[in-house]
Design a protein around this motif. Structure first.
Motif, PDB file in Angstrom:
ATOM      1  N   THR A   1       4.348  18.496 -25.849  1.00 38.89           N
ATOM      2  CA  THR A   1       4.790  17.955 -24.575  1.00 38.89           C
ATOM      3  C   THR A   1       4.548  19.063 -23.488  1.00 38.89           C
ATOM      4  O   THR A   1       3.873  18.971 -22.345  1.00 38.89           O
ATOM      5  N   ILE A   2       5.377  20.105 -23.772  1.00 35.07           N
ATOM      6  CA  ILE A   2       5.164  21.690 -22.912  1.00 35.07           C
ATOM      7  C   ILE A   2       3.686  21.948 -22.686  1.00 35.07           C
ATOM      8  O   ILE A   2       3.380  22.131 -21.595  1.00 35.07           O
ATOM      9  N   LYS A   3       2.938  21.618 -23.847  1.00 38.44           N
ATOM     10  CA  LYS A   3       1.384  22.031 -23.579  1.00 38.44           C
ATOM     11  C   LYS A   3       0.735  21.218 -22.818  1.00 38.44           C
ATOM     12  O   LYS A   3       0.036  21.621 -21.714  1.00 38.44           O
ATOM     13  N   ARG A   4       0.885  19.881 -22.737  1.00 37.94           N
ATOM     14  CA  ARG A   4       0.486  18.802 -21.962  1.00 37.94           C
ATOM     15  C   ARG A   4       0.889  18.949 -20.619  1.00 37.94           C
ATOM     16  O   ARG A   4       0.131  19.001 -19.676  1.00 37.94           O
ATOM     17  N   LEU A   5       2.426  19.482 -20.467  1.00 34.48           N
ATOM     18  CA  LEU A   5       2.718  19.598 -19.170  1.00 34.48           C
ATOM     19  C   LEU A   5       2.066  20.937 -18.503  1.00 34.48           C
ATOM     20  O   LEU A   5       1.499  20.705 -17.176  1.00 34.48           O
ATOM     21  N   ARG A   6       1.830  21.831 -19.328  1.00 32.85           N
ATOM     22  CA  ARG A   6       1.025  23.018 -18.383  1.00 32.85           C
ATOM     23  C   ARG A   6      -0.477  22.679 -18.206  1.00 32.85           C
ATOM     24  O   ARG A   6      -0.913  23.269 -17.228  1.00 32.85           O
ATOM     25  N   ALA A   7      -0.984  21.784 -19.088  1.00 32.73           N
ATOM     26  CA  ALA A   7      -2.293  21.233 -18.714  1.00 32.73           C
ATOM     27  C   ALA A   7      -2.386  20.445 -17.411  1.00 32.73           C
ATOM     28  O   ALA A   7      -3.142  20.598 -16.500  1.00 32.73           O
ATOM     29  N   VAL A   8      -1.512  19.695 -17.227  1.00 35.58           N
ATOM     30  CA  VAL A   8      -1.136  18.899 -16.217  1.00 35.58           C
ATOM     31  C   VAL A   8      -0.964  19.822 -14.965  1.00 35.58           C
ATOM     32  O   VAL A   8      -1.623  19.554 -13.715  1.00 35.58           O
ATOM     33  N   LEU A   9      -0.221  20.834 -14.935  1.00 42.10           N
ATOM     34  CA  LEU A   9       0.260  21.819 -14.107  1.00 42.10           C
ATOM     35  C   LEU A   9      -0.982  22.263 -13.225  1.00 42.10           C
ATOM     36  O   LEU A   9      -1.171  22.294 -12.165  1.00 42.10           O
ATOM     37  N   ALA A  10      -1.923  22.767 -14.312  1.00 42.72           N
ATOM     38  CA  ALA A  10      -3.204  23.359 -13.870  1.00 42.72           C
ATOM     39  C   ALA A  10      -4.042  22.204 -12.995  1.00 42.72           C
ATOM     40  O   ALA A  10      -5.062  22.413 -12.024  1.00 42.72           O
ATOM     41  N   LEU A  11      -4.053  20.813 -13.442  1.00 45.78           N
ATOM     42  CA  LEU A  11      -4.860  19.903 -12.960  1.00 45.78           C
ATOM     43  C   LEU A  11      -4.154  19.772 -11.651  1.00 45.78           C
ATOM     44  O   LEU A  11      -5.052  19.182 -10.661  1.00 45.78           O
ATOM     45  N   VAL A  12      -2.886  19.578 -11.215  1.00 39.97           N
ATOM     46  CA  VAL A  12      -2.282  19.392  -9.973  1.00 39.97           C
ATOM     47  C   VAL A  12      -1.601  20.141  -9.096  1.00 39.97           C
ATOM     48  O   VAL A  12      -0.863  19.977  -8.255  1.00 39.97           O
ATOM     49  N   LYS A  13      -2.392  21.599  -9.569  1.00 43.03           N
ATOM     50  CA  LYS A  13      -1.658  22.669  -8.588  1.00 43.03           C
ATOM     51  C   LYS A  13      -1.560  22.703  -7.148  1.00 43.03           C
ATOM     52  O   LYS A  13      -0.851  22.915  -6.317  1.00 43.03           O
ATOM     53  N   LYS A  14      -3.103  21.927  -6.543  1.00 42.16           N
ATOM     54  CA  LYS A  14      -3.035  21.678  -5.183  1.00 42.16           C
ATOM     55  C   LYS A  14      -2.143  20.818  -4.704  1.00 42.16           C
ATOM     56  O   LYS A  14      -1.780  21.042  -3.591  1.00 42.16           O
ATOM     57  N   GLU A  15      -1.778  19.761  -5.523  1.00 37.21           N
ATOM     58  CA  GLU A  15      -0.992  18.584  -4.720  1.00 37.21           C
ATOM     59  C   GLU A  15       0.657  19.198  -4.825  1.00 37.21           C
ATOM     60  O   GLU A  15       1.281  18.884  -4.042  1.00 37.21           O
ATOM     61  N   ILE A  16       1.012  19.877  -5.776  1.00 33.58           N
ATOM     62  CA  ILE A  16       2.282  20.311  -5.693  1.00 33.58           C
ATOM     63  C   ILE A  16       2.618  21.523  -5.171  1.00 33.58           C
ATOM     64  O   ILE A  16       3.739  21.825  -4.924  1.00 33.58           O
ATOM     65  N   GLY A  17       1.697  22.143  -5.012  1.00 32.85           N
ATOM     66  CA  GLY A  17       1.945  23.598  -4.214  1.00 32.85           C
ATOM     67  C   GLY A  17       2.051  24.849  -5.063  1.00 32.85           C
ATOM     68  O   GLY A  17       2.366  24.772  -6.356  1.00 32.85           O
ATOM     69  N   GLY A  18       1.565  25.876  -4.548  1.00 33.35           N
ATOM     70  CA  GLY A  18       1.529  27.049  -5.264  1.00 33.35           C
ATOM     71  C   GLY A  18       2.804  27.593  -6.035  1.00 33.35           C
ATOM     72  O   GLY A  18       3.092  28.064  -7.145  1.00 33.35           O
ATOM     73  N   ALA A  19       3.896  27.563  -4.966  1.00 31.77           N
ATOM     74  CA  ALA A  19       5.142  27.995  -5.425  1.00 31.77           C
ATOM     75  C   ALA A  19       5.833  27.392  -6.775  1.00 31.77           C
ATOM     76  O   ALA A  19       6.403  27.743  -7.504  1.00 31.77           O
ATOM     77  N   ARG A  20       5.727  25.894  -6.415  1.00 33.35           N
ATOM     78  CA  ARG A  20       6.379  24.789  -7.761  1.00 33.35           C
ATOM     79  C   ARG A  20       5.302  25.030  -9.014  1.00 33.35           C
ATOM     80  O   ARG A  20       5.963  24.961  -9.940  1.00 33.35           O
ATOM     81  N   TYR A  21       4.054  25.232  -8.600  1.00 31.97           N
ATOM     82  CA  TYR A  21       3.396  25.542  -9.823  1.00 31.97           C
ATOM     83  C   TYR A  21       3.651  26.780 -10.649  1.00 31.97           C
ATOM     84  O   TYR A  21       3.800  26.863 -11.978  1.00 31.97           O
ATOM     85  N   ARG A  22       3.948  27.692  -9.886  1.00 28.73           N
ATOM     86  CA  ARG A  22       4.280  29.213 -10.407  1.00 28.73           C
ATOM     87  C   ARG A  22       5.581  28.953 -11.173  1.00 28.73           C
ATOM     88  O   ARG A  22       5.862  29.595 -12.373  1.00 28.73           O
ATOM     89  N   SER A  23       6.630  28.282 -10.388  1.00 33.89           N
ATOM     90  CA  SER A  23       8.048  28.057 -10.863  1.00 33.89           C
ATOM     91  C   SER A  23       8.036  27.464 -12.254  1.00 33.89           C
ATOM     92  O   SER A  23       8.551  27.908 -13.311  1.00 33.89           O
ATOM     93  N   ASP A  24       7.469  26.303 -12.308  1.00 33.54           N
ATOM     94  CA  ASP A  24       7.299  25.396 -13.387  1.00 33.54           C
ATOM     95  C   ASP A  24       6.416  25.971 -14.631  1.00 33.54           C
ATOM     96  O   ASP A  24       6.756  25.856 -15.710  1.00 33.54           O
ATOM     97  N   THR A  25       5.663  26.615 -14.438  1.00 39.99           N
ATOM     98  CA  THR A  25       4.640  27.373 -15.292  1.00 39.99           C
ATOM     99  C   THR A  25       5.589  28.222 -15.887  1.00 39.99           C
ATOM    100  O   THR A  25       5.521  28.558 -17.232  1.00 39.99           O
TER     101      THR A  25
END
Length: 261
Positions: free
Chosen positions: A41-65
């Protein structure tokens, strides 16, 4: 696929992480299946993060990653140890009369694997899961729809295909490992988003499984080389032939799946 796909993705990830959070609280010593499914699931989450980076914003993308990477790394040691034990057990079962040194090696590995699971910091795991759950609640994916999915999945496929080409050219286990990570990211998203037909998704899953088994052999060899180097030559009498057989099947399946002749 409707524009509600963002909400579906978010809810599925939340549901899985909440389940794992409860299970880590419930199990005094986390079972291997829980560790494995959490890492998937963590791998799936990281894949989704790359997919929705624009929508959630760079700061949240980096923090969650960063948190997702830290959690995966925390679980990696115990999971790798368990996989190494499973891999060696499978190899020994194929032998009519496994040698004494390899049977002794299996015993040493089993004891080490149990210690690695017992050493997991459940408080730290809970904190990281809570951080991810809290952040996921604040994801805004209302504008993430079919158009974004198709565009970004195409880019992920091209990236995986590129690493496949590199693996063929370089022929190193590291290049196959890098390709495996990109292939798995693409497949996990195919499965999550129900992209492509069932037969195609099944083919990607099978290839990913073979690449995973190749990596498992590498993990096994590396662990033994580090902890019990005197037994590595004996071990490689089993792992080298298995590796060559896997490489041949991987190349055949990938040639069809990645449409490269």
């Amino acid at each position: 696929m409707s524009r509600k796909i963002g909400a579906v993705i978010k809810q599925q990830l939340l549901s899985e992480l909440q389940t794992f959070r409860r299970e880590f609280d419930r199990q005094a010593i986390p079972q291997d299946e829980l560790i494995h499914t959490t890492r998937v699931t963590i791998k799936r989450l990281r894949a989704v993060l790359a997919l929705v980076k624009k929508e959630i914003g760079g700061a949240r993308y980096r923090s969650d990653t960063l948190v997702a990477k830290a959690l995966a790394k925390h679980l990696a040691g115990s999971r790798d140890a368990s996989v190494a034990v499973e891999t060696l057990t499978g190899l020994l079962r194929q032998q009519k009369a496994p040698t004494l040194p390899l049977r002794q090696l299996l015993g040493l590995m089993e004891a080490a694997a149990q210690k690695s699971v017992a050493a997991l910091d459940r408080v730290q795991i809970a904190w990281m899961l809570n951080e991810l759950l809290q952040s996921l609640q604040e994801w805004h994916l209302e504008r993430f729809g079919n158009k974004q999915v198709l565009q970004r999945m195409d880019k992920l496929f091209i990236r995986a295909q590129s690493h496949y080409r590199l693996a063929l050219t370089q022929g190193t286990l590291q290049s196959y490992h890098t390709w495996r990570k990109h292939h798995k990211r693409y497949y996990l998203l195919l499965e999550l988003l129900q992209q492509s037909d069932k037969q195609t998704r099944k083919a990607y899953k099978k290839l990913g499984s073979l690449l995973g088994k190749l990596h498992d052999l590498q993990v096994l060899n590396q662990w033994v080389a580090t902890q019990w180097p005197a037994l590595l030559p004996e071990l490689k009498t089993l792992t080298d032939p298995a590796q060559q057989q896997l490489l041949e099947e991987i190349r055949q399946r990938a040639e069809r799946l990645y449409r490269i002749t």
